[in-house]
Design a protein around this motif. Structure first.
Motif, mmCIF file in Angstrom:
data_model
loop_
_atom_site.group_PDB
_atom_site.id
_atom_site.type_symbol
_atom_site.label_atom_id
_atom_site.label_comp_id
_atom_site.label_asym_id
_atom_site.label_seq_id
_atom_site.Cartn_x
_atom_site.Cartn_y
_atom_site.Cartn_z
ATOM 1 N N VAL A 153 -107.572 -31.796 -9.590
ATOM 2 C CA VAL A 153 -108.196 -30.514 -9.274
ATOM 3 C C VAL A 153 -107.218 -29.683 -8.463
ATOM 4 O O VAL A 153 -106.577 -30.172 -7.527
ATOM 5 C CB VAL A 153 -109.519 -30.730 -8.501
ATOM 6 C CG1 VAL A 153 -110.050 -29.430 -7.933
ATOM 7 C CG2 VAL A 153 -110.549 -31.391 -9.397
ATOM 8 N N GLY A 202 -106.356 -25.206 -7.319
ATOM 9 C CA GLY A 202 -106.973 -23.907 -7.074
ATOM 10 C C GLY A 202 -107.110 -23.608 -5.594
ATOM 11 O O GLY A 202 -107.199 -24.501 -4.770
ATOM 12 N N ARG A 240 -110.947 -23.850 -6.073
ATOM 13 C CA ARG A 240 -110.804 -25.306 -5.908
ATOM 14 C C ARG A 240 -112.186 -25.959 -5.929
ATOM 15 O O ARG A 240 -112.390 -26.973 -6.580
ATOM 16 C CB ARG A 240 -110.073 -25.600 -4.596
ATOM 17 C CG ARG A 240 -109.546 -27.015 -4.462
ATOM 18 C CD ARG A 240 -108.774 -27.137 -3.145
ATOM 19 N NE ARG A 240 -107.789 -28.173 -3.163
ATOM 20 C CZ ARG A 240 -106.573 -28.103 -3.671
ATOM 21 N NH1 ARG A 240 -106.162 -27.007 -4.254
ATOM 22 N NH2 ARG A 240 -105.737 -29.117 -3.606
ATOM 23 N N GLU A 299 -114.983 -24.721 -7.255
ATOM 24 C CA GLU A 299 -115.538 -24.590 -8.604
ATOM 25 C C GLU A 299 -114.872 -25.565 -9.578
ATOM 26 O O GLU A 299 -115.545 -26.163 -10.425
ATOM 27 C CB GLU A 299 -115.392 -23.151 -9.093
ATOM 28 C CG GLU A 299 -116.284 -22.185 -8.337
ATOM 29 C CD GLU A 299 -115.913 -20.722 -8.529
ATOM 30 O OE1 GLU A 299 -115.119 -20.404 -9.449
ATOM 31 O OE2 GLU A 299 -116.416 -19.898 -7.749
ATOM 32 N N ASN A 300 -113.561 -25.758 -9.453
ATOM 33 C CA ASN A 300 -112.858 -26.706 -10.317
ATOM 34 C C ASN A 300 -113.301 -28.145 -10.042
ATOM 35 O O ASN A 300 -113.384 -28.957 -10.965
ATOM 36 C CB ASN A 300 -111.348 -26.571 -10.160
ATOM 37 C CG ASN A 300 -110.828 -25.259 -10.723
ATOM 38 O OD1 ASN A 300 -111.488 -24.611 -11.534
ATOM 39 N ND2 ASN A 300 -109.664 -24.849 -10.282
ATOM 40 N N LYS A 321 -116.645 -28.583 -11.752
ATOM 41 C CA LYS A 321 -116.433 -28.755 -13.193
ATOM 42 C C LYS A 321 -115.973 -30.165 -13.509
ATOM 43 O O LYS A 321 -116.446 -30.787 -14.466
ATOM 44 C CB LYS A 321 -115.402 -27.743 -13.704
ATOM 45 C CG LYS A 321 -115.911 -26.349 -13.843
ATOM 46 C CD LYS A 321 -114.802 -25.426 -14.330
ATOM 47 C CE LYS A 321 -115.185 -23.982 -14.124
ATOM 48 N NZ LYS A 321 -114.068 -23.067 -14.356
#
Length: 184
Positions: free
Chosen positions: A165, A167, A172, A174-175, A178
């Motif tokens: 991950v 970002g 970060r 949100e990633n 996911k």
């Protein structure tokens, strides 16, 4: 000496925030626990080593490795009693193993055995794309990529499930969501 406790059974999903220093593990584990309305475990080593540094001026020594692993596992086992569907771990015994190998080029067999027996549903390996945040304990700002490689290699060596991950800030977070949703 006290042994590293066995992992306590947990009916939910255990997720480890994992990776080099200054990659946002603590912040992300708190945010994810809030998002999923569950418990998270703080990094035991940080408090243990900060106290050691404050009282003796010394950094981590090989003799600190097993007490750190024991403390981390105890926090994890206690948190399983109150966690909901997920438990977010800010590091684990594998993280302790990676640092032990990086600093001392060896690891106690008890730690290796604990790593081999440990089960988690997902390791979220955090990329070294956040700005370095200096403190009393962090000491390898120029070796972040090298440390990332060591962390990834340990996941592969011990055949642990992981997602990388990256970002900044909200990206970060949100990633990470996911990665969790896609995997679990």
């Amino acid at each position: 000496m006290e042994k590293i406790p066995e992992q306590r059974e947990f009916s939910g999903k255990k997720i480890v925030l994992y990776g080099p220093e200054s990659t946002g593990k603590s912040t992300l584990s708190r945010k994810l626990a809030q998002h999923y309305h569950t418990a998270q475990i703080q990094e035991f080593a940080r408090g243990y080593l900060q106290d050691k540094y404050d009282t003796t001026g010394k950094a981590c020594e090989y003799k600190d490795i097993l007490p750190i692993a024991i403390g981390q596992r105890k926090l994890e086992n206690e948190a399983t009693k109150i966690a909901g569907d997920y438990l977010f771990c800010d590091t684990d015994v594998l993280e302790t193993y990676v640092y032990c190998m990086a600093y001392f080029n060896q690891a106690p067999q008890e730690l290796i055995s604990a790593v081999e027996k440990s089960t988690y549903d997902l390791y979220v390996l955090l990329q070294v794309d956040l700005p370095w945040q200096a403190d009393d304990l962090r000491d390898r700002p120029e070796q972040r990529e090298e440390m990332f490689t060591l962390f990834k290699a340990a996941l592969l060596k011990f055949k642990k499930p992981f997602k990388i991950v990256d970002g900044m800030n909200d990206a970060r977070f949100e990633n990470a969501i996911k990665a969790i949703e896609q995997t679990l």
